[in-house]
Write a protein that holds these residues in place. Structure first.
Motif, short mmCIF file in Angstrom:
data_model
loop_
_atom_site.label_atom_id
_atom_site.label_comp_id
_atom_site.label_asym_id
_atom_site.label_seq_id
_atom_site.Cartn_x
_atom_site.Cartn_y
_atom_site.Cartn_z
N ASN A 1 79.51 35.63 -49.35
CA ASN A 1 79.57 35.43 -47.91
C ASN A 1 78.54 34.42 -47.38
OD1 ASN A 1 81.72 37.32 -47.13
ND2 ASN A 1 80.29 38.92 -47.76
N ILE B 1 82.77 43.74 -48.12
CA ILE B 1 82.55 43.06 -46.84
C ILE B 1 82.90 41.59 -47.01
CG2 ILE B 1 80.82 42.41 -45.12
CD1 ILE B 1 79.32 44.99 -45.91
N LEU C 1 75.18 41.24 -44.57
CA LEU C 1 75.47 39.81 -44.50
C LEU C 1 74.19 38.98 -44.41
CD1 LEU C 1 78.43 39.76 -41.95
CD2 LEU C 1 78.59 39.32 -44.40
N GLN D 1 83.28 37.97 -44.81
CA GLN D 1 82.92 37.43 -43.50
C GLN D 1 83.76 36.24 -43.05
OE1 GLN D 1 80.84 34.34 -42.38
NE2 GLN D 1 81.79 35.12 -40.51
N ASP D 2 83.91 35.21 -43.82
CA ASP D 2 84.56 34.01 -43.32
C ASP D 2 86.08 34.20 -43.26
OD1 ASP D 2 84.16 31.02 -42.67
OD2 ASP D 2 85.78 31.02 -44.14
N GLU E 1 86.07 44.66 -43.43
CA GLU E 1 85.60 45.63 -44.42
C GLU E 1 86.82 46.29 -45.06
OE1 GLU E 1 82.52 49.39 -44.96
OE2 GLU E 1 83.15 48.80 -42.94
N ILE F 1 80.73 37.15 -36.70
CA ILE F 1 82.05 37.76 -36.63
C ILE F 1 83.09 36.66 -36.77
CG2 ILE F 1 81.42 39.79 -35.28
CD1 ILE F 1 82.41 38.29 -32.76
N VAL G 1 84.29 40.04 -39.29
CA VAL G 1 84.01 40.57 -40.62
C VAL G 1 85.11 41.56 -40.95
CG1 VAL G 1 82.40 41.83 -42.08
CG2 VAL G 1 81.53 40.32 -40.28
#
Length: 387
Positions: A378, A63, A48, A65-66, A57, A53, A55
């Motif tokens: 991300n 991956i 990232l 994130q948002d 997966e 956090i 995150v």
């Protein structure tokens, strides 16, 4: 599916609660991992380029994130009979307004009620931070483990505009919202009917981890707003959890209708966040005017700190001036509201305007900064200059 999704987060985290609730509602096979997981520190955070956090997966190693992207992914990978994105003109825009409000407009309130009541909250928060970072640590090490992250998070209060002078207005505004929500959830299991929308998940961001779980605000909710508490419980359940509404279909209210009780809630939302949101856009525009050379694709959080949006703004909350920091991310989230509105046919736009105008929310529909923000890989980046 042999390999589960992995959600990296913490129980005390505002946005982890939003992502977790949606994964549960969609029946996604997932495991939750803490930030001390070796894979998070060794692979996820470096990928990232920052420590953030939650995150998600995916089983193939993607991956995300948002939380907006997490929920979008899950909606596509695990479609349900009813999407969290309503299609009716009014419901679609109002759902996005509540997502924006819950994610961005309630941060100050949530942080105040977490950090301004140490006598009631401190021991609980300390235990929560330590357990989220090093769950197997010796109890004697808990204060040391929690000290740095707690000092960092609690230190944001002045930046957010939480001061002795503004606290009465912050609490008055929240109590108005809480009372309106309690009346609404007395008659409706979710914001827009018998299923949760993106607006419910956005609102949950602050109403679970901070306002519904930390001792002082949770006690306030239990004593003053039973039906809001039930909504918080309902949002965290894997099933619909609405025995109080046994005859209600698992669907949005028919014909794009809105419960009468939703109007006062919307008015409270406007009172808490409307002036600040306008001030945020104006402050970002001032900053952009001083940075005309931003390239398309340039990171908002550039390594060159002189090119990161920053500044202060002052707005009125319940008759009290509040000074806070510029949050370009809030303006980015606003785009989901204006985009939803812009996609509508003329008749739909007029219907939305007619509903929101007397509630103080109509100006949100066309509130835009001079440059758009996009998310690529991300990270938030500047879109191309306006044509």
């Amino acid at each position: 599916m042999s390999t589960p999704y992995l959600l990296y987060g913490m129980p005390v985290s505002m946005f982890t609660g939003k992502a977790r609730a949606h994964l549960r509602k969609r029946g996604v096979p997932f495991q939750e991992r803490l930030v001390n997981d070796p894979r998070f520190g060794g692979t996820i955070a470096p990928a990232l380029g920052r420590f953030m956090i939650p995150v998600l997966e995916t089983p193939d190693g993607t991956i995300i994130q948002d939380t907006a992207d997490i929920l979008d992914h899950v909606e596509q990978a695990f479609p349900a009979a009813v999407s969290i994105y309503p299609t009716g003109p009014r419901q679609s825009v109002i759902a996005r307004i509540f997502e924006l409000f819950g994610d961005e407009g309630m941060i100050r309130t949530g942080m105040h009620y977490r950090w301004s009541f140490p006598a009631q909250n401190y021991a609980f928060i300390q235990a929560g931070f330590a357990a989220g970072i090093a769950p197997s640590a010796d109890p004697s090490q808990v204060p040391m483990i929690a000290e740095a992250p707690m000092a960092k998070m609690g230190g944001y209060l002045p930046v957010l505009g939480v001061t002795a002078e503004t606290i009465p207005a912050i609490e008055q505004a929240y109590e108005t919202l809480l009372a309106a929500l309690d009346q609404h959830f007395r008659r409706s299991p979710y914001l827009l009917g018998g299923v949760p929308s993106i607006g419910d998940f956005g609102l949950l961001s602050s109403f679970y981890a901070h306002l519904g779980r930390d001792p002082y605000p949770a006690d306030q909710m239990r004593r003053r707003a039973y039906f809001v508490l039930r909504w918080v419980e309902r949002m965290n359940a894997a099933d619909a959890d609405m025995p109080e509404f046994a005859d209600m279909d698992p669907a949005y209210a028919a014909d794009d209708s809105l419960a009468e009780t939703l109007g006062p809630v919307c008015a409270a939302v406007a009172g808490i966040y409307g002036a600040e949101l306008t001030a945020q856009v104006e402050a970002l525009d001032r900053w952009l005017a001083d940075h005309p050379d931003l390239a398309a694709g340039e990171l908002l959080q550039s390594e060159d700190r002189s090119r990161r949006p920053k500044g202060q703004l002052t707005f009125d909350l319940m008759g009290t001036p509040v000074t806070t920091a510029l949050r370009a991310f809030s303006v980015f989230k606003l785009q989901s509201v204006t985009d939803a509105f812009d996609r509508l046919e003329p008749a739909g736009r007029e219907s939305v305007r007619a509903y929101l105008a007397p509630l103080g929310l109509a100006h949100w529909l066309e509130l835009k900064a001079r440059r758009r923000i996009e998310r690529i890989g991300n990270r938030e980046v500047w879109a191309g200059p306006p044509s």
